[in-house]
Design an enzyme around this catalytic site. Structure first.
Site, PDB file in Angstrom:
ATOM      1  CG  ASN A  10       5.909  -5.036  -5.232  1.00 23.81           C
ATOM      2  OD1 ASN A  10       5.890  -5.084  -6.460  1.00 23.81           O
ATOM      3  ND2 ASN A  10       5.743  -3.905  -4.563  1.00 23.81           N
ATOM      4  CD1 TRP A  11       9.967 -10.048  -7.686  1.00 20.43           C
ATOM      5  CD2 TRP A  11       9.829 -10.687  -9.828  1.00 20.43           C
ATOM      6  NE1 TRP A  11      10.354 -11.370  -7.759  1.00 20.43           N
ATOM      7  CE2 TRP A  11      10.277 -11.787  -9.069  1.00 20.43           C
ATOM      8  CE3 TRP A  11       9.657 -10.863 -11.204  1.00 20.43           C
ATOM      9  CZ2 TRP A  11      10.561 -13.030  -9.633  1.00 20.43           C
ATOM     10  CZ3 TRP A  11       9.939 -12.106 -11.770  1.00 20.43           C
ATOM     11  CH2 TRP A  11      10.396 -13.175 -10.990  1.00 20.43           C
ATOM     12  CE  LYS A  12       9.197  -2.328  -4.030  1.00 18.14           C
ATOM     13  NZ  LYS A  12       9.619  -1.278  -3.115  1.00 18.14           N
ATOM     14  CG  HIS A  93       3.448  -0.163  -3.252  1.00 15.91           C
ATOM     15  ND1 HIS A  93       4.437   0.782  -3.199  1.00 15.91           N
ATOM     16  CD2 HIS A  93       3.977  -1.300  -2.731  1.00 15.91           C
ATOM     17  CE1 HIS A  93       5.528   0.253  -2.663  1.00 15.91           C
ATOM     18  NE2 HIS A  93       5.279  -1.021  -2.364  1.00 15.91           N
ATOM     19  CD  GLU A  95       8.049   1.733  -4.231  1.00 18.65           C
ATOM     20  OE1 GLU A  95       7.746   0.940  -5.143  1.00 18.65           O
ATOM     21  OE2 GLU A  95       8.927   1.497  -3.385  1.00 18.65           O
ATOM     22  CD  GLU A 165       4.426  -2.612   1.625  1.00 16.76           C
ATOM     23  OE1 GLU A 165       5.128  -3.613   1.538  1.00 16.76           O
ATOM     24  OE2 GLU A 165       4.257  -1.819   0.685  1.00 16.76           O
ATOM     25  N   GLY A 171      12.537  -0.152   1.513  1.00 18.28           N
ATOM     26  CA  GLY A 171      13.814  -0.047   0.810  1.00 18.28           C
ATOM     27  C   GLY A 171      14.903   0.685   1.573  1.00 18.28           C
ATOM     28  CB  SER A 211      13.596  -2.962   5.342  1.00 17.47           C
ATOM     29  OG  SER A 211      13.815  -1.777   4.601  1.00 17.47           O
ATOM     30  N   GLY A 232       9.784  -6.468  -1.061  1.00 14.37           N
ATOM     31  CA  GLY A 232      10.253  -5.838  -2.292  1.00 14.37           C
ATOM     32  C   GLY A 232      11.621  -6.362  -2.683  1.00 14.37           C
ATOM     33  N   GLY A 233      12.660  -5.622  -2.318  1.00 14.05           N
ATOM     34  CA  GLY A 233      14.020  -5.933  -2.757  1.00 14.05           C
ATOM     35  C   GLY A 233      14.445  -7.378  -2.544  1.00 14.05           C
TER      36      GLY A 233
END
Ligand code: PEP
Length: 254
Positions: A10-12, A93, A95, A165, A171, A211, A232-233
């Site tokens: 997920n590149w956000k 999600h 966020e 999640e 993150g 993470s 993610g990251g």
């Protein structure tokens, strides 16, 4: 871990066309790791370009609007993301729930729109740290799951992936224990069996997200009922993302 693990990046809100080279590198490597299903969810602006760059991996969107079309400035419908090449949509999600006030009911309606447009769903659920500390994590997540599932979902085996999640793990570099992940995934599976029957429900992959990186992936993916990871990251470079894909291709026996 399930028969064919699913690793989704997920590149956000990251990436310009300069990042297409990362998608290409991930795609090339994935062609030699067919034991793993690999996918990327780039931002809307890169969806079509990534779709055109890759041959093997799946491409999906990070969100969609529940409506078909109309006066919704800045929004993008399910039909539009499907037209741009998306085969799945991430919905719910944390966020988006946090930053855009998305309710379970809205998430479920987005799911209806995505299914109607012929896409698969990755439905995210997860508790806050406070909820976990209160001992309410399982009750919260299972209720969130039930309320966020689209009413029109008939064949979860074909159309649904769930991503567990924990909000406090996204993150932050912190992760639940393998035992806690296994327990939560078991509770999620039980809800799916209850709603859709064992035959359908056992084929739904339940991803862990929060993470995940190349160093901890092998251990996290060994947790009971984990069918892959939402990343993610660590999905932003081919090198770090492929470390996770390699870990999924060679799981430790649990
Ligand atoms: C996510 O937001 O879906 C996620 C898993 O992020 P990260 O891997 O950066 O914790």
């Amino acid at each position: 871990m399930a028969a064919r693990p699913y690793i989704v990046g997920n590149w956000k809100m990251n990436g310009t066309r300069a990042m297409l080279s990362q998608a290409r590198a991930i795609d090339r490597a994935a062609q030699n790791m067919m034991k793993v299903e690999v996918a990327l969810a780039p931002p809307f602006t890169l969806l079509h370009a990534v779709h055109r760059e890759v041959e093997q991996i799946g491409v999906g969107a990070q969100d969609c609007h529940p409506g078909a079309d109309g006066a919704c400035t800045g929004d993008v419908s399910a039909t539009m993301v499907a037209d741009a090449g998306a085969k799945f949509v991430i919905i719910g999600h944390s966020e988006r729930r946090r930053d855009h006030g998305e309710s379970d009911e809205l998430v479920a309606r987005k799911g209806v729109a995505a299914l109607q447009a012929g896409m698969r769903l990755i439905l995210c659920v997860g508790e806050t740290e406070e909820t976990r500390d209160d001992g309410q994590a399982e009750a919260f997540v299972t209720a969130q799951l039930k309320a966020s599932l689209p009413a029109t979902l008939e064949s979860p085996a074909e159309s649904l992936t769930v991503a567990y999640e924990p909000v406090w793990a996204i993150g932050t570099g912190r992760t639940p224990t393998v035992e806690d992940i296994g327990a939560m995934h078991g509770a999620i599976r039980a809800v799916l069996v209850d709603l859709y029957g064992a035959e359908e429900a056992t084929q739904v992959r339940i991803l862990y997200g929060g993470s995940v990186n190349a160093d901890n992936a092998r251990e996290l993916l060994s947790a009971k009922e984990v069918g892959g990871a939402l990343v993610g990251g660590a999905s932003l470079t081919a090198e770090s993302f492929l470390g996770i894909v390699v870990a999924a291709a060679e799981p430790v026996e649990s």
